[in-house]
Design a protein around this motif. Structure first.
Motif, mmCIF file in Angstrom:
data_model
loop_
_atom_site.group_PDB
_atom_site.id
_atom_site.type_symbol
_atom_site.label_atom_id
_atom_site.label_comp_id
_atom_site.label_asym_id
_atom_site.label_seq_id
_atom_site.Cartn_x
_atom_site.Cartn_y
_atom_site.Cartn_z
ATOM 1 N N LYS A 27 36.646 53.574 35.430
ATOM 2 C CA LYS A 27 36.507 52.169 35.845
ATOM 3 C C LYS A 27 37.839 51.619 36.356
ATOM 4 O O LYS A 27 37.898 51.013 37.415
ATOM 5 C CB LYS A 27 36.041 51.294 34.662
ATOM 6 N N SER A 28 38.910 51.864 35.559
ATOM 7 C CA SER A 28 40.216 51.346 35.970
ATOM 8 C C SER A 28 40.668 51.998 37.274
ATOM 9 O O SER A 28 41.229 51.334 38.153
ATOM 10 C CB SER A 28 41.260 51.616 34.884
ATOM 11 N N THR A 29 40.391 53.298 37.392
ATOM 12 C CA THR A 29 40.768 54.018 38.614
ATOM 13 C C THR A 29 40.051 53.438 39.830
ATOM 14 O O THR A 29 40.670 53.166 40.861
ATOM 15 C CB THR A 29 40.420 55.518 38.464
ATOM 16 N N GLY A 43 44.942 44.194 29.632
ATOM 17 C CA GLY A 43 45.195 43.858 28.235
ATOM 18 C C GLY A 43 45.399 45.123 27.423
ATOM 19 O O GLY A 43 45.801 45.090 26.268
ATOM 20 N N GLU A 44 45.101 46.259 28.033
ATOM 21 C CA GLU A 44 45.128 47.525 27.300
ATOM 22 C C GLU A 44 46.373 48.343 27.586
ATOM 23 O O GLU A 44 46.942 48.955 26.693
ATOM 24 C CB GLU A 44 43.891 48.357 27.669
ATOM 25 N N GLU A 45 46.764 48.373 28.840
ATOM 26 C CA GLU A 45 47.893 49.229 29.214
ATOM 27 C C GLU A 45 49.070 48.368 29.667
ATOM 28 O O GLU A 45 48.885 47.293 30.226
ATOM 29 C CB GLU A 45 47.467 50.162 30.346
ATOM 30 N N ILE A 61 40.208 41.934 35.695
ATOM 31 C CA ILE A 61 40.534 41.768 34.272
ATOM 32 C C ILE A 61 40.138 43.068 33.565
ATOM 33 O O ILE A 61 38.960 43.434 33.546
ATOM 34 C CB ILE A 61 39.723 40.596 33.649
ATOM 35 N N ASP A 62 41.104 43.771 33.028
ATOM 36 C CA ASP A 62 40.847 45.058 32.380
ATOM 37 C C ASP A 62 41.285 44.938 30.921
ATOM 38 O O ASP A 62 42.466 45.020 30.623
ATOM 39 C CB ASP A 62 41.654 46.138 33.124
ATOM 40 N N SER A 63 40.452 44.667 29.961
ATOM 41 C CA SER A 63 39.010 44.519 30.039
ATOM 42 C C SER A 63 38.586 43.188 29.432
ATOM 43 O O SER A 63 39.403 42.517 28.805
ATOM 44 C CB SER A 63 38.371 45.629 29.225
HETATM 45 MG MG MG Z 1 40.441 51.702 31.704
#
Ligand code: MG
Ligand code: TYD
Length: 455
Positions: free
Chosen positions: A100-102, A125-127, A171-173
């Protein structure tokens, strides 16, 4: 100060109870209650949003805001209904690691090239920024109108949106983003709902086009209640199987297009690559001439896709046979095996039966019934099916072969790929009698007749 009250809310359906419950009395799911703090006077969100105060005559309404951003990733644009509608909010769901992020990073890359004078913002918010930037670099995204923000508090994200005024936002995620106004933990129904609501409002009022990445639960739905899907404009799922490299992008809901289309991608070292001509993608051509393989033509959205079914039938001397399936419904295979046993009078119940769909494809629907039966019989009789034949049809309990829909589209594809024979229901012949094809089409009424045409 508003009054706070503790209550418990089902994380699946949003049902609220004053006490903790082991099982939701509304949707029946176990262990889904989490503590939420409700603030009195908070439930009327949405009442005073930017809705209009009176009705408009149809010719007074302008459609300008429905302009689309065409990213040039054609598999993606098609699923979005011909490009991303400006000012819309899309939710993209999928298992961890599916890409998804890719995918959204690549979309950001395309848009930042496409709109050099606009800003593109990726909030993670994750990486950390470095991790996201590292991925961006690997994917060749290095335009200087592309911004990365490592943040998970909505109010801070909003401040940054007001300062930067981007045209496109990711927005991730959505589950890691929290609103400081809601006391519950991140990822709970009330948090996810609040953030989505805020994001939707912001997008609509500022003409910001946004994507929110959503995690999925064990059963494959986006975490949080279905309510979330109702709130946003478009919901797409990115799916596929991690051992294989293909990925399917599928629209579940689209306020600006239809939901039939499926985009096919392949995960490679340097990102996702589109599979623009997928019809032959799921075939394993290297084993032509072996028994137990049959080819069928499915539809993914409106596009035909050739899929190979493999079957292995071996005698089991010690009692009832085992059935193992991959990519195809176990019960459907059990039913087809019973049909074979009855109408071909072959002793299949004493055999071990394995059915597999090549390439990790998952079959939905019943169009492949005839192909599964053909593969099973071919394996049992140890005779390869005729080369260049396609089997297409649903098989009923009385052994009748039923037609499939959009048969002419499939005939065109089969002709294009150089197949020579098509075995379908006799009832489908009428529909394709005018199609100009060199393919020899054989109509059968009863499943037993397959023996006269398959070798
Ligand atoms: Mg991701
Ligand atoms: P990712 O986009 O992080 O998945 P998600 O956001 O859905 O959790 O991608 C996950 C996997 O994709 C990761 O395991 C590594 C792989 N990958 C590639 O094979 N090639 C690439 O170019 C990239 C960026 C990722």
């Amino acid at each position: 100060m508003a009054k706070e009250k503790i209550q418990y809310q089902c994380q699946e359906c949003g049902f609220i109870s004053p006490k903790w419950l082991g099982r939701c009395t509304d949707c029946g799911v176990w262990n889904s209650f989490k503590e939420e703090v409700s603030i009195k006077g908070f439930s009327a969100r949405g009442v005073d949003s930017d809705k209009k105060t009176h009705a408009y005559r149809i010719d007074e309404i302008n459609f300008d805001n429905t302009d689309r951003i065409i990213t040039g990733i054609s598999e993606f644009d098609r699923v979005m209904g011909g490009g991303i509608t400006q000012g819309s909010l899309t939710l993209i769901g999928g298992e961890p690691g599916i890409g998804k992020s890719t995918l959204l990073m690549e979309v950001c890359g395309k848009i930042s090239k496409l709109m050099p004078n606009e800003k593109i913002l990726y909030v993670s918010g994750e990486e950390s920024e470095a991790q996201v930037a590292n991925r961006a670099k690997r994917l060749g995204v290095r335009e200087n109108n592309f911004f990365i923000y490592h943040q998970n508090v909505w109010e801070k994200i909003k401040d940054e949106l007001n300062r930067l005024k981007p045209k496109f936002l990711v927005i991730d995620s959505i589950q890691t983003t929290v609103s400081a106004e809601i006391p519950s933990a991140g990822g709970t129904v009330s948090q996810v709902r609040e953030v989505t609501f805020e994001l939707m409002n912001y997008s609509k009022s500022h003409g910001l086009t946004s994507f929110a990445i959503g995690h999925v639960t064990k059963d494959g739905n986006i975490s949080g209640p279905k309510l979330l899907e109702h709130m946003v404009d478009t919901v797409v799922y990115f799916e596929g199987d991690q051992q294989h490299f293909y990925r399917l992008l599928r629209a579940i809901k689209n306020r600006f297009g239809n939901t039939n289309e499926v985009g096919i991608f392949e995960m490679q070292e340097d990102g996702l690559k589109e599979v623009t001509n997928p019809s032959g993608y799921f075939l394993d051509q290297s084993f032509q001439g072996s028994f137990g393989r049959a080819i069928t033509c499915l539809l993914e959205g409106t596009r035909p896709l050739l899929v190979e079914i493999q079957a292995l039938v071996t005698e089991n001397k010690f009692g009832t046979g085992r059935r193992t399936t991959q990519g195809v419904d176990h019960n459907r295979v059990a039913m087809l095996v019973a049909v074979i046993e009855k109408y071909f009078e072959l002793p299949f119940s004493f055999c071990d039966i394995y059915v597999n769909v090549v390439g990790g494809m998952k079959l939905e629907g019943r169009d492949a019934d005839l192909a599964i039966i053909a593969a099973l019989i071919s394996s049992y009789q140890k005779k390869p099916l005729s080369e260049k034949a396609i089997f297409l049809g649903e098989v009923g309990l009385t052994g009748e072969v039923r037609p499939v829909n959009m048969i002419d589209t499939r005939v065109k594809e089969i002709t294009k790929l150089g197949y020579e024979q098509l075995i379908i229901s006799e009832r489908a012949l009428e529909k394709i009698k005018n199609s100009k094809t060199k393919v020899r089409i054989r109509g059968i009424r009863k499943v037993q007749e397959i023996l006269n045409v398959c070798y």
